[in-house]
Scaffold this motif. Structure first.
Motif, mmCIF file in Angstrom:
data_model
loop_
_atom_site.group_PDB
_atom_site.id
_atom_site.type_symbol
_atom_site.label_atom_id
_atom_site.label_comp_id
_atom_site.label_asym_id
_atom_site.label_seq_id
_atom_site.Cartn_x
_atom_site.Cartn_y
_atom_site.Cartn_z
ATOM 1 N N GLN A 104 0.832 -1.205 0.033
ATOM 2 C CA GLN A 104 0.161 -0.163 -0.149
ATOM 3 C C GLN A 104 0.925 1.275 0.061
ATOM 4 O O GLN A 104 0.415 2.131 0.958
ATOM 5 N N TRP A 105 1.826 1.248 -1.043
ATOM 6 C CA TRP A 105 2.773 2.603 -1.208
ATOM 7 C C TRP A 105 1.993 3.627 -1.751
ATOM 8 O O TRP A 105 2.086 4.716 -1.555
ATOM 9 N N ILE A 106 0.900 3.269 -2.329
ATOM 10 C CA ILE A 106 0.187 4.457 -3.245
ATOM 11 C C ILE A 106 -1.452 4.291 -2.873
ATOM 12 O O ILE A 106 -1.926 3.157 -2.971
ATOM 13 N N PRO A 107 -1.924 5.624 -2.529
ATOM 14 C CA PRO A 107 -3.328 5.294 -2.383
ATOM 15 C C PRO A 107 -4.130 4.465 -3.659
ATOM 16 O O PRO A 107 -3.703 4.944 -4.557
ATOM 17 N N ASN A 108 -5.484 4.040 -3.343
ATOM 18 C CA ASN A 108 -6.081 3.516 -4.258
ATOM 19 C C ASN A 108 -6.911 4.471 -5.031
ATOM 20 O O ASN A 108 -8.049 4.192 -5.222
ATOM 21 N N LYS A 109 -6.263 5.354 -5.679
ATOM 22 C CA LYS A 109 -7.015 6.378 -6.614
ATOM 23 C C LYS A 109 -6.267 6.315 -7.942
ATOM 24 O O LYS A 109 -4.826 6.480 -7.838
ATOM 25 N N MET A 110 -6.971 6.313 -8.883
ATOM 26 C CA MET A 110 -6.088 6.159 -10.241
ATOM 27 C C MET A 110 -5.267 7.346 -10.629
ATOM 28 O O MET A 110 -4.118 7.029 -11.095
ATOM 29 N N ILE A 111 -5.697 8.700 -10.074
ATOM 30 C CA ILE A 111 -4.945 9.728 -10.596
ATOM 31 C C ILE A 111 -3.106 9.585 -9.986
ATOM 32 O O ILE A 111 -2.368 9.797 -10.320
ATOM 33 N N PHE A 112 -3.411 8.981 -8.682
ATOM 34 C CA PHE A 112 -2.009 8.659 -7.839
ATOM 35 C C PHE A 112 -1.317 7.745 -8.481
ATOM 36 O O PHE A 112 0.226 7.780 -8.798
ATOM 37 N N TRP A 113 -1.868 6.568 -8.911
ATOM 38 C CA TRP A 113 -0.945 5.510 -9.586
ATOM 39 C C TRP A 113 -0.430 5.926 -11.227
ATOM 40 O O TRP A 113 0.684 5.812 -11.310
ATOM 41 N N LEU A 114 -1.534 6.841 -11.710
ATOM 42 C CA LEU A 114 -0.692 7.245 -13.031
ATOM 43 C C LEU A 114 0.345 8.116 -12.849
ATOM 44 O O LEU A 114 1.354 8.058 -13.578
ATOM 45 N N LEU A 115 0.215 9.111 -11.879
ATOM 46 C CA LEU A 115 1.383 9.951 -11.279
ATOM 47 C C LEU A 115 2.642 9.203 -10.977
ATOM 48 O O LEU A 115 3.824 9.595 -11.391
#
Length: 153
Positions: A104-115
């Motif tokens: 869980q290094w990245i929040p589960n929101k698409m914008i964060f994953w893309l960035l």
């Protein structure tokens, strides 16, 4: 064999140190604001948690294995460099995404994953280009030295 092990350990420690250094800066300056944002910043601006450091070490270890598999002549002796770098990039990206999901290094929101994936891709491509640049410079230096030796004979 001893020299290969030494190179592997040196490379592992360098990769690990770079990853830790990359995360020290945002942890120090953004840690308190991002404490709830990601498991990477559990301690706020107080530092990185031991479990996070161990995750980074495991990630560094896998990157280093991929580096030895794809970017040395151990397995792919005749493969083109572009193909090797592509395999290396894809492997490290997949492992990064898996680690990010599992830990869980990245929040589960698409914008964060893309960035994050965009910045990860850019940094990986830059590191490949820099590595390739220095490899070419070293090759040229070695070829010049070989030419000088041949002139003497």
């Amino acid at each position: 064999m001893k020299e290969k092990l030494k190179q592997f350990i040196e490379s592992l420690l360098i990769i690990f140190a770079v990853i830790i250094l990359i995360f020290i800066i945002p942890t120090k300056f953004l840690g308190e604001k991002t404490r709830e944002f990601s498991n990477l910043f559990l301690l706020g601006n107080q530092g990185l948690a031991i479990k996070t450091i161990l995750q980074f070490f495991a990630f560094s270890f896998l990157i280093n294995i991929f580096r030895f598999i794809f970017l040395t002549d151990m397995i792919f002796k005749k493969a083109r460099p572009v193909f090797r770098y592509l395999l290396f990039f894809l492997s490290t990206t997949i492992v990064f995404a898996l680690f990010a999901l599992i830990f869980q290094w990245i929040p589960n929101k698409m914008i964060f994953w893309l960035l994050v994936l965009l910045s990860y891709s850019v940094s990986t491509i830059l590191s490949i280009l820099v590595t390739r640049f220095f490899a070419k410079k070293e090759d040229a230096r070695m070829n010049d030295a070989l030419a000088k030796m041949q002139e003497r004979c």
